[in-house]
Design an enzyme around this catalytic site. Structure first.
Site, PDB file in Angstrom:
ATOM      1  N   ASP A   1      37.654  -6.155  27.483  1.00 46.31           N
ATOM      2  CA  ASP A   1      37.497  -5.058  28.415  1.00 46.31           C
ATOM      3  C   ASP A   1      36.087  -5.246  28.991  1.00 46.31           C
ATOM      4  O   ASP A   1      35.263  -5.962  28.418  1.00 46.31           O
ATOM      5  CB  ASP A   1      37.660  -3.695  27.726  1.00 46.31           C
ATOM      6  CG  ASP A   1      37.901  -2.586  28.756  1.00 46.31           C
ATOM      7  OD1 ASP A   1      37.650  -2.821  29.960  1.00 46.31           O
ATOM      8  OD2 ASP A   1      38.324  -1.482  28.372  1.00 46.31           O
TER       9      ASP A   1
HETATM   10  C1  BGC Z   1      38.446  -0.234  31.749  1.00 41.84           C
HETATM   11  C2  BGC Z   1      39.636  -1.148  31.917  1.00 41.84           C
HETATM   12  C3  BGC Z   1      39.640  -1.718  33.304  1.00 41.84           C
HETATM   13  C4  BGC Z   1      38.313  -2.426  33.559  1.00 41.84           C
HETATM   14  C5  BGC Z   1      38.214  -3.036  34.933  1.00 41.84           C
HETATM   15  C6  BGC Z   1      37.148  -0.895  32.149  1.00 41.84           C
HETATM   16  O1  BGC Z   1      36.085   0.009  32.185  1.00 41.84           O
HETATM   17  O2  BGC Z   1      38.371   0.206  30.417  1.00 41.84           O
HETATM   18  O3  BGC Z   1      40.828  -0.470  31.672  1.00 41.84           O
HETATM   19  O4  BGC Z   1      40.705  -2.589  33.470  1.00 41.84           O
HETATM   20  O5  BGC Z   1      37.262  -1.472  33.435  1.00 41.84           O
HETATM   21  O6  BGC Z   1      38.104  -2.080  35.913  1.00 41.84           O
END
Ligand code: BGC
Length: 776
Positions: free
Chosen positions: A274
């Site tokens: 993530d």
């Molecule tokens: C989130 C993810 C997301 C990623 C990209 C993160 O902060 O937890 O779910 O896909 O950002 O935007």
């Protein structure tokens, strides 16, 4: 500053076309030719041109790559002709920037579909696959190679800030929905990314929290949906969660990412972090977290150094590179697809509308308050009747072209809406909005405007002029923040007062009062539900929400959604409320999503999540899991269950529309396993199906096969999925409480279904909820 950033972001504009497929060598050849430095560039994202906080503060896209506003991009390799691969969120639609500075007047809007919780409320896997196709099609035409969805964490507690992005409190429903969606997306040639793997069940301190959970709860509740999704849809990628699980970051856990995900389940895609997740880079790569997203300056040279210093081997790195490139070879970018930037948005709109219509849950309909009688005059109360919320905030948001409010939806359906009231609300909303500065940060929480207050005389006179009063209650939430109890789970004082006043005003004139819930997660309903004649849970229904609502209100569409979670009486009735969202282990004088501190949460409720808890411990609920009404009646009959030699249970039943309008029913199969060495929840959803649209009098035979892996329990002492001997009760019904028929089968002796490797063992003993203790 903003303009400079925009220019930066737009330098590499959207005009990208696909790479030349024929010149990209096979993964094996590429690995042979890549230098160590080049391999490092494969396992790290393209970084952000600007600091994360600034990019998000300014509401601009985070990459300067081919698709503005996409969440991330891989690094290309010009020497070997390896193109960039684009990753974009998310669970409610393809999140990209709708406009590009260098192309004034041109738009790149993507469709805002209903939030995932609402999609799950449809209990319709075929529809989910169709929704997946629509997402995949838009991603494909906008040049997105991997969609950062589906998100399928379990709704452990009603206050989880991202619950709306997730499907359900039940792992089977979550897994089936995720698999169907993924199959749809991937059939379009776009990969999915199942996230957040695993046990990312709240937002507070999400980057630091250590989730302490038993092996059994992990396997049966938190991992199960992911297991189903992997086995039934072969997702191209997975995103490791931010949090730790039993002491180790998900992105650094070899047991999670290699043993369980790959060796046990057969996942053959790649894993990405993530965004900025985890700490120890070599550990992440060795664990099987192949790609570090979005990539930071600190990653530069770090991996080369790790190999050179022996922290990891080049063979380890090659494994990461292979997982990534094997998957990239499947992308449209690698295949040289020329994206049109012109997806068929009209078709997506139809799918979004259909999904919203099937996800609406009718919670109450006393005296057939709904559908509206022809030519009914409607009074629309509540800010959200005019400013209807389409979805949540953060990365689960979609930059949509429009969002149909309830007012607009009703007008589109030629329903007569009281104009004076509308004018009063519109003025009120404008004045409240004018008082507030624009949102500073696009990922920040949306502010819910206060409700307009009314005096009795005003309401009496509006009730006089109209036939039906509708009050819409709204809620919003999103990434970085969990929800709160006061004026979020519970109604505000003004909302409570308005419910009471409207109920009195309309009932005094023998007219109907309807409450609409425009929410992304569970709220309290028990204390006020008696005041309403009908309660419509319309969720956050995407850009077509108002139309779906109006179609359902007018009777064009018969509601068929069911609750994918329990609505408790009180917040504290959820066992997890006792420790949600965990304990901070150090002082935290300045709590903020950007200042996470060491924290720990113990999942004391163990396997008793959602209805598994309420049913097993006889705790009263406001609305049970699987519940939802229809404008017609159904009868489920002829329930029969048979066990074969391999341990498969075949379940048969008949569903008949006994009412007077066409409709669909969701038939749910719950199994109660015998207590043995392992204690079992009272009931567990083991199969479900949505009927066809049945005309009055029409019936349909349904059959289900429940294989042993689907109804086995996890014995952590021996690390095995087992079926203990005894009687398995099969209950078939239309909600977890409305059981129409029962049958049973007998398992003669223990069946060992599957042996696993002992993994993710909690580092400390913790209290485990026992049925007998709680019932004392
Ligand atoms: C989130 C993810 C997301 C990623 C990209 C993160 O902060 O937890 O779910 O896909 O950002 O935007």
């Amino acid at each position: 500053m903003f303009n400079r950033l925009l220019v930066l972001l737009c330098l590499n504009s959207c005009l990208s076309v696909g790479a030349q497929q024929s010149t990209i060598p096979s993964t094996e050849k590429l690995i042979d030719q890549l230098t160590l430095e080049e391999k490092e560039r494969i396992v790290v994202g393209s970084e952000m041109e600007i600091p994360w906080s600034e990019a998000k503060m300014l509401g601009v896209g985070m990459t300067k790559d081919d698709v503005p506003g996409a969440a991330g991009t891989s690094l290309p390799n010009e020497r070997l002709n390896i193109p960039k691969v684009v990753f974009a969120d998310g669970p409610a639609g393809v999140r990209i920037s709708p406009e590009r500075a260098e192309e004034p007047g041109k738009t790149y809007y993507a469709t805002a579909f209903p939030v995932a919780t609402m999609l799950a409320s449809s209990f319709n896997v075929e529809l989910m696959e169709e929704v997946g196709h629509a997402f995949g099609h838009e991603a494909k035409e906008y040049g997105v190679d991997v969609l950062l969805a589906p998100a399928l964490n379990i709704h452990r507690n009603p206050l989880g800030g991202r619950n709306f992005e997730y499907y359900s409190e039940d792992p089977l429903l979550s897994g089936k929905m995720a698999a169907a969606f993924s199959n749809g997306v991937q059939a379009e040639g776009v990969g999915v990314c199942i996230k957040h793997f695993v046990a990312n069940n709240h937002e507070t301190n999400r980057q630091t929290v250590d989730v302490i959970v038993s092996e059994r709860a992990l396997r049966e509740i938190y991992l199960k949906g992911f297991e189903i999704a992997v086995k039934e849809s072969n997702p191209w990628s997975a995103m490791s969660a931010f949090n730790k699980i039993n002491g180790e970051y998900a992105s650094e856990s070899k047991e999670l990412l290699r043993t369980i995900l790959r060796e046990e389940w057969g996942f053959d895609g790649f894993v990405m972090t993530d965004w900025f997740g985890g700490e120890d880079v070599p550990k992440q790569l060795i664990a099987g977290n192949d790609l570090l997203m979005p990539g930071t300056p600190a990653h530069k040279g770090r991996i080369v150094k790790a190999v050179e210093s022996g922290e990891m081997t080049e063979a380890d790195l090659n494994r990461n590179v292979k997982a990534i490139l094997d998957t990239y070879q499947k992308t449209l970018e690698f295949k040289g697809y020329q994206n049109s930037n012109q997806p068929d948005l009209d078709k997506s709109k139809e799918v979004a509308l259909k999904a919203a219509e099937e996800g609406i849950v009718l919670l109450k309909n006393e005296g057939s308050a709904l559908p509206l009688k022809p030519a009914s005059k409607v009074a629309l109360f509540g800010v959200a009747s005019y400013e209807t919320i389409a979805g949540g905030t953060g990365s689960g948001d979609v930059n949509k072209a429009y969002s149909v409010s309830l007012l607009e939806g009703l007008k589109n359906n030629n329903v007569v809406v009281n104009q004076e009231l509308t004018t009063a609300y519109q003025a009120f909303i404008k004045s409240e909005k004018d008082k507030r500065p624009p949102k500073e940060w696009s990922f920040g929480p949306d502010e819910i405007l206060p409700e307009k207050e009314w005096i009795k005389e005003e309401l009496d006179s509006i009730a006089q002029l109209t036939d039906v009063g509708v009050f819409t209650i709204n809620r919003t939430s999103g990434e970085f923040y969990d929800r709160e109890q006061g004026h979020d789970f519970y109604l505000s004082k003004t909302e409570q007062k308005l419910v009471n006043q409207l109920s009195e005003a309309y009932r005094a004139q023998e007219k109907k009062f309807i409450v609409v819930l425009n929410i992304g997660g569970v709220i309290e309903t028990a204390s006020w539900k008696e005041k309403a004649d009908a309660i419509v849970l319309m969720w956050q229904a995407g850009q077509e929400g108002g139309n779906a609502f109006a179609n359902m209100l007018s009777g064009k569409v018969n509601p068929s959604g069911k609750l994918p979670m329990t609505f408790p009486v009180y917040y504290m009735d959820h066992y997890s409320s006792k420790n949600f969202p965990g304990e901070e282990l150090v002082d935290n004088p300045y709590p903020s999503p950007f200042n996470p501190v060491a924290a720990e949460v113990v999942y004391e409720e163990d396997i008793y999540v959602g209805y598994r808890y309420f049913e097993s411990f006889d705790v009263a609920v406001s609305y049970p899991f699987g519940f939802g009404l229809s404008y017609t009646d159904f009868e489920v009959s002829a329930v029969k269950a048979k066990l074969d030699k391999q341990g498969n249970i075949a379940v048969y039943c008949n569903v008949k529309n006994t009412g007077s309008v066409a409709g669909k029913e969701v038939v749910q199969v719950y199994v109660s396993a015998p207590n043995g060495k392992l204690e079992k929840p009272e009931i567990e959803l083991r199969a479900f199906a949505k009927s066809n649209l049945l005309a009055p009098g029409e019936e349909q035979n349904l059959s289900f096969t429940i294989d042993p892996a689907t109804y086995a329990s996890f014995d952590s002492e021996v690390s095995k999925w087992v079926l203990e001997p005894g009687q398995y009760d099969i209950a078939v019904g239309t909600s977890s409480k409305d059981i129409a028929g029962k049958s049973d089968v007998n398992v003669a002796k223990t069946i060992e279904v599957l042996t696993t490797t002992k993994s993710l063992v909690p580092q400390k003993e913790f209290y485990q909820l026992r049925k007998e203790e709680s019932l004392k």
